[in-house]
Scaffold this motif. Structure first.
Motif, PDB file in Angstrom:
ATOM      1  N   UNK A 416      32.944  41.610  56.716  1.00  0.00           N
ATOM      2  CA  UNK A 416      32.207  42.752  56.178  1.00  0.00           C
ATOM      3  C   UNK A 416      33.119  43.856  55.660  1.00  0.00           C
ATOM      4  N   UNK A 417      34.416  43.773  55.963  1.00  0.00           N
ATOM      5  CA  UNK A 417      35.370  44.773  55.472  1.00  0.00           C
ATOM      6  C   UNK A 417      35.991  44.389  54.133  1.00  0.00           C
ATOM      7  N   UNK A 418      35.663  43.217  53.620  1.00  0.00           N
ATOM      8  CA  UNK A 418      36.286  42.746  52.377  1.00  0.00           C
ATOM      9  C   UNK A 418      35.936  43.678  51.215  1.00  0.00           C
ATOM     10  N   UNK A 419      36.866  43.810  50.293  1.00  0.00           N
ATOM     11  CA  UNK A 419      36.678  44.660  49.115  1.00  0.00           C
ATOM     12  C   UNK A 419      36.160  43.813  47.958  1.00  0.00           C
ATOM     13  N   UNK A 420      35.056  44.236  47.366  1.00  0.00           N
ATOM     14  CA  UNK A 420      34.469  43.501  46.245  1.00  0.00           C
ATOM     15  C   UNK A 420      35.186  43.883  44.950  1.00  0.00           C
ATOM     16  N   UNK A 421      35.861  42.929  44.345  1.00  0.00           N
ATOM     17  CA  UNK A 421      36.561  43.150  43.081  1.00  0.00           C
ATOM     18  C   UNK A 421      36.132  42.069  42.088  1.00  0.00           C
ATOM     19  N   UNK A 422      36.636  42.149  40.870  1.00  0.00           N
ATOM     20  CA  UNK A 422      36.206  41.204  39.838  1.00  0.00           C
ATOM     21  C   UNK A 422      37.389  40.438  39.261  1.00  0.00           C
ATOM     22  N   UNK A 423      37.112  39.197  38.867  1.00  0.00           N
ATOM     23  CA  UNK A 423      38.034  38.395  38.066  1.00  0.00           C
ATOM     24  C   UNK A 423      37.269  37.979  36.824  1.00  0.00           C
ATOM     25  N   UNK A 424      37.664  38.480  35.668  1.00  0.00           N
ATOM     26  CA  UNK A 424      36.951  38.195  34.429  1.00  0.00           C
ATOM     27  C   UNK A 424      37.155  36.749  34.017  1.00  0.00           C
ATOM     28  N   UNK A 425      36.123  36.141  33.454  1.00  0.00           N
ATOM     29  CA  UNK A 425      36.220  34.763  33.005  1.00  0.00           C
ATOM     30  C   UNK A 425      37.302  34.603  31.944  1.00  0.00           C
ATOM     31  N   UNK A 426      38.072  33.541  32.088  1.00  0.00           N
ATOM     32  CA  UNK A 426      39.136  33.262  31.131  1.00  0.00           C
ATOM     33  C   UNK A 426      40.435  33.962  31.430  1.00  0.00           C
ATOM     34  N   UNK A 427      40.470  34.746  32.519  1.00  0.00           N
ATOM     35  CA  UNK A 427      41.680  35.505  32.822  1.00  0.00           C
ATOM     36  C   UNK A 427      42.264  35.194  34.189  1.00  0.00           C
ATOM     37  N   UNK A 428      41.577  34.376  34.966  1.00  0.00           N
ATOM     38  CA  UNK A 428      42.086  34.072  36.308  1.00  0.00           C
ATOM     39  C   UNK A 428      43.146  32.983  36.225  1.00  0.00           C
TER      40      UNK A 428
END
Length: 435
Positions: A416-428
């Motif tokens: 529950x302490x995890x940080x929600x971040x994003x990885x854009x499609x085509x860039x990971x």
């Protein structure tokens, strides 16, 4: 100078100024429910932009009485290049205001704040937090986001100076519109970065932390965070540790990169008792303990443990001499390949709910115990009891808490302490992590 000013044009940004109430009460804001956070349904209405205070802005605030010409002379006398400072200031402000205008054009309400206005009420107001700066700004933003459903997205505002490991890829410093369009069209996946929760047990655990950056130490208004003016008032409401009867405090900051524990003077030996999951009470002398997340495994932990090509060449030469195997110990391409392969093994998945611990310069393990603690390993829970003289517990290289003899710390990873971040499609960059 006019050429520099024409590189990036930007408008003045209104800075919101609010404070946390003395009682620590939280204001209620409507927030997005988890089902609305599916990539295809991510439609934030309000975005808080935390922006870096550029060096030029800092100097202007530091010397408000100086004219621009006087400031230039002052900086030149100190060995700083005024034109370079101004140049990078315009680069940063250009990205900052592009990010602001792109979100606004998409119909999203925005507020832009500096670090000293990055308050709990502002965070609660927003559906998502966006940073314009580097990894330092990103770490600051992450430290106060305690809600797993609150996304954090970073734009590197000056890719000419820093890589920005935690931010979106550098191309989005220019292609801001493309990044925002991908976000609003759901062309990304959520990445939940594990973070470390710190619980302190002892007598001096309510002392305010010290900000380690020189400018924050010298100027109170530039401190890292708004540091809990109500902490002492709520001390009695925190249950003491049942084992010791001592006060217990869960710190309101989560470590995204690492927690360091050790003597403040690096030349002094750090003495502590360590516990790793089921292995308890190991007395240890060293130069400090680093407990890192997968995110932090590319940072300090990586640099402490990595091998250089010189190290690897010497190791390969010894293996060649001892085994008689025909090893290409003088082939630089081969040595580089093996070195990179070893160092890559030090990097772990940021979503794995485990810490990577490193005992720096390990000296003594308790002689009464049969097992020998490896200087590097994995753990979901780490306990530390200080036997130090003048030690600190430092979160993400920014906040330093007193951690002297008798004080205990419990470092833990919770989903529950995890940080929600994003990885854009085509860039990971897909990497197979092995532990």
């Amino acid at each position: 100078m006019n050429n520099l000013r024409s590189i990036f044009s930007y408008r003045n940004t209104s800075i919101l100024k609010t404070g946390v109430t003395m009682c620590g009460c939280r204001r209620s804001y409507a927030v997005m429910s988890p089902q609305h956070l599916e990539p295809g349904n991510f439609k934030p209405k309000r975005v808080l932009i935390l922006t870096k205070l550029s060096r030029y802005e800092f100097e202007k605030r530091r010397h408000p009485e100086l004219t621009e010409r006087q400031l230039e002379k002052c900086l030149t006398a100190r060995g700083s290049d005024y034109n370079i400072l101004l140049y990078h200031h315009y680069i940063h402000k250009g990205v900052e205001n592009t990010v602001n205008s792109v979100f606004t054009a998409a119909g999203i309400e925005t507020k832009t704040v500096y670090r000293f206005d990055y308050t709990e009420s502002n965070i609660q107001w927003a559906d998502a937090v966006v940073t314009t700066g580097g990894d330092g700004t990103y770490l600051l933003a992450a430290s106060k986001i305690l809600d797993r459903n609150k996304p954090l997205i970073g734009f590197n505002s000056d890719p000419t100076r820093s890589k920005g490991q935690l931010c979106l890829p550098q191309k989005y410093s220019v292609e801001v519109k493309e990044a925002v369009e991908k976000l609003l069209k759901g062309k990304f996946r959520w990445t939940f970065r594990s973070r470390i929760r710190v619980t302190l047990i002892g007598d001096d655990i309510f002392k305010p932390p010290v900000e380690l950056h020189d400018q924050q130490l010298r100027y109170h208004e530039y401190r890292y965070l708004d540091l809990e003016p109500h902490a002492c008032a709520i001390r009695e409401s925190i249950p003491p540790c049942s084992e010791t009867g001592m006060a217990r405090r869960v710190l309101p900051f989560l470590a995204l990169n690492e927690v360091f524990i050790g003597e403040c003077v690096s030349a002094r030996v750090s003495y502590m008792e360590l516990s790793f999951d089921d292995v308890k009470g190991i007395k240890q002398k060293c130069s400090g303990l680093i407990a890192s997340t997968g995110t932090g495994s590319t940072s300090w932990t990586y640099n402490v443990n990595k091998l250089t090509e010189q190290n690897m060449e010497e190791i390969l030469t010894i293996v060649k001499e001892e085994t008689g195997f025909k090893i290409q110990d003088t082939d630089q391409l081969f040595v580089r390949k093996i070195t990179e392969k070893f160092n890559q093994m030090l990097i772990t998945d940021p979503e794995v709910p485990k810490m990577v611990y490193t005992i720096r310069d390990q000296l003594v393990t308790s002689p009464m115990r049969n097992e020998c603690v490896k200087p590097r390993g994995f753990a979901k829970s780490i306990g530390v009891k200080s036997r130090c003289f003048d030690a600190s517990l430092v979160i993400d290289g920014g906040l330093s808490f007193t951690f002297n003899d008798g004080t205990r710390a419990l470092l833990e990873i919770y989903d529950q302490d995890a940080l929600r971040t994003v990885t854009l499609h085509g860039d990971s960059m897909e990497v197979a992590f092995k532990h």
